[in-house]
Design an enzyme around this catalytic site. Sequence first.
Site, PDB file in Angstrom:
ATOM      1  N   ALA A  18       0.924  -1.164   0.003  1.00 60.61           N
ATOM      2  CA  ALA A  18       0.057  -0.006   0.001  1.00 60.61           C
ATOM      3  C   ALA A  18       0.858   1.206   0.098  1.00 60.61           C
ATOM      4  O   ALA A  18       1.788   1.336   0.690  1.00 60.61           O
ATOM      5  CB  ALA A  18      -1.092  -0.143   1.030  1.00 60.61           C
ATOM      6  N   CYS A 102      -3.822  -8.608   6.415  1.00 60.88           N
ATOM      7  CA  CYS A 102      -3.864  -7.346   6.859  1.00 60.88           C
ATOM      8  C   CYS A 102      -4.053  -7.374   8.468  1.00 60.88           C
ATOM      9  O   CYS A 102      -4.964  -7.673   8.900  1.00 60.88           O
ATOM     10  CB  CYS A 102      -4.877  -6.405   6.205  1.00 60.88           C
ATOM     11  SG  CYS A 102      -4.644  -4.539   6.669  1.00 60.88           S
ATOM     12  N   GLY A 207       8.596 -13.371   2.490  1.00 55.76           N
ATOM     13  CA  GLY A 207       9.315 -13.031   3.642  1.00 55.76           C
ATOM     14  C   GLY A 207      10.755 -13.171   3.760  1.00 55.76           C
ATOM     15  O   GLY A 207      11.110 -14.084   3.552  1.00 55.76           O
ATOM     16  N   GLY A 230       8.838  -8.205  -1.249  1.00 57.21           N
ATOM     17  CA  GLY A 230       8.191  -7.033  -0.773  1.00 57.21           C
ATOM     18  C   GLY A 230       9.688  -6.051  -0.450  1.00 57.21           C
ATOM     19  O   GLY A 230      10.006  -5.429  -1.314  1.00 57.21           O
TER      20      GLY A 230
END
Length: 373
Positions: A18, A102, A207, A230
């Site tokens: 986000a 989330c 991860g 990520g």
Amino acid sequence: MKIGSFTPSVPVVLAPMAGVTNAPFRTMCRRFAPGLVYVNEMVMATAVVHGNAKTEKMMTFTADEVPRSLQVYGSDPVMLGEAVRMLCGAGRVDHIDINFGCPAAKVTRKGGGAAVPAKPNLLRAILRSAIAAATPYGVPVTIKFRKGLYDSLLTHVTTGRIAAEEGVAAIALHARTAEQHYAGAADWSAIGELKAAVPEIPVLGNGDIWEASDAVAMMRETGCDGVVVGRGCLGRPWLFRDLVEALNGRPVPPSPSLGEACAVMAEHARLLAAHLGDDLAMRDFRKHTSWYLTGYPVGGEIRRQFSNVSTLGELDDLIAAVDPAHTLVAGGERIRRGHTNGPIKVALPHGYLDHLDDLVVPDDADVMALSGG
Ligand SMILES: Cc1cc2nc3c(=O)[nH]c(=O)nc-3n(C[C@H](O)[C@H](O)[C@H](O)COP(=O)(O)O)c2cc1C
């Protein structure tokens, strides 16, 4: 690894983040490695259904982008199904990912987000609704989730089994609990456990992939079919080129010099300015400057000046003031960036865990904006 009819050149997916993985960010990543899956930042199902100018802007894909991958948040089967139907019916997406990881208190407090997988019947109802909405349009649905809420309530295997039974195209596990948030090491053994329990669909591990060699290690250690990357690519979009090289068994190029990194930073800032307008873009870009400089020995004062930059001209001046020959400090790739905090206290509705088989629909009608996963 395939997602629907799309086969990426190597099994690598950009994690939805986000406030980060918008069209300019994805364009920068694609320049280093076309042909992978780059997921847009998350949008809220309620905002899609009710219409919202900010959400419309967030759902921007460039004309040449394939696949157009979008993550949607929604914990109400009807609302999420409607959002998916609208997006697919309008031909706006080629792939939908649903966020069940989330950990934001705002949503778990109502039973949404990372709280959903604790309730298998609710999870199943949400997936059934989303897949029924997407299937007529041939759009694959994937899901992303955590290991569970806490170490004492692990749900990744049941979540994976339900996903496979309901026709989810691939599953991605962020191998931390909601309680862990972003702290500690991701538990790759949970990815291996999930792959063993759900052999029939692609399992993607997520991860702590900071360097390309981590992806090779994760796939070897866990048997997963691909990886989701990520924080490792924040300020380092060339990580995707490194991943292509490493997963093809070729040597990974050395990290760029500061001058090379700054040239990428300047280009990224220009794309963001064209997308959001100069003012908003430069405020948003401040966080990116700190990520691009991470691991380069530039000193605190110049770092501070970058983090207050307000125009493209100022950014160019600052770039002109750094020594382009600087190289990354040893281990600089692994310096954590983006979210690092945790553990957190997981907020849940009163008595939420008393009846795990119930089908109480979380109220996410008023959740229009969120950050995290
Ligand atoms: C700034 C930021 C925003 C994030 N937003 C989302 C999101 O909207 N949806 C989601 O599923 N995960 C989100 N995440 C989690 C990442 O997708 C990923 O699962 C997590 O960072 C672990 O992977 P990593 O160790 O490679 O960073 C976010 C992470 C960060 C750092």
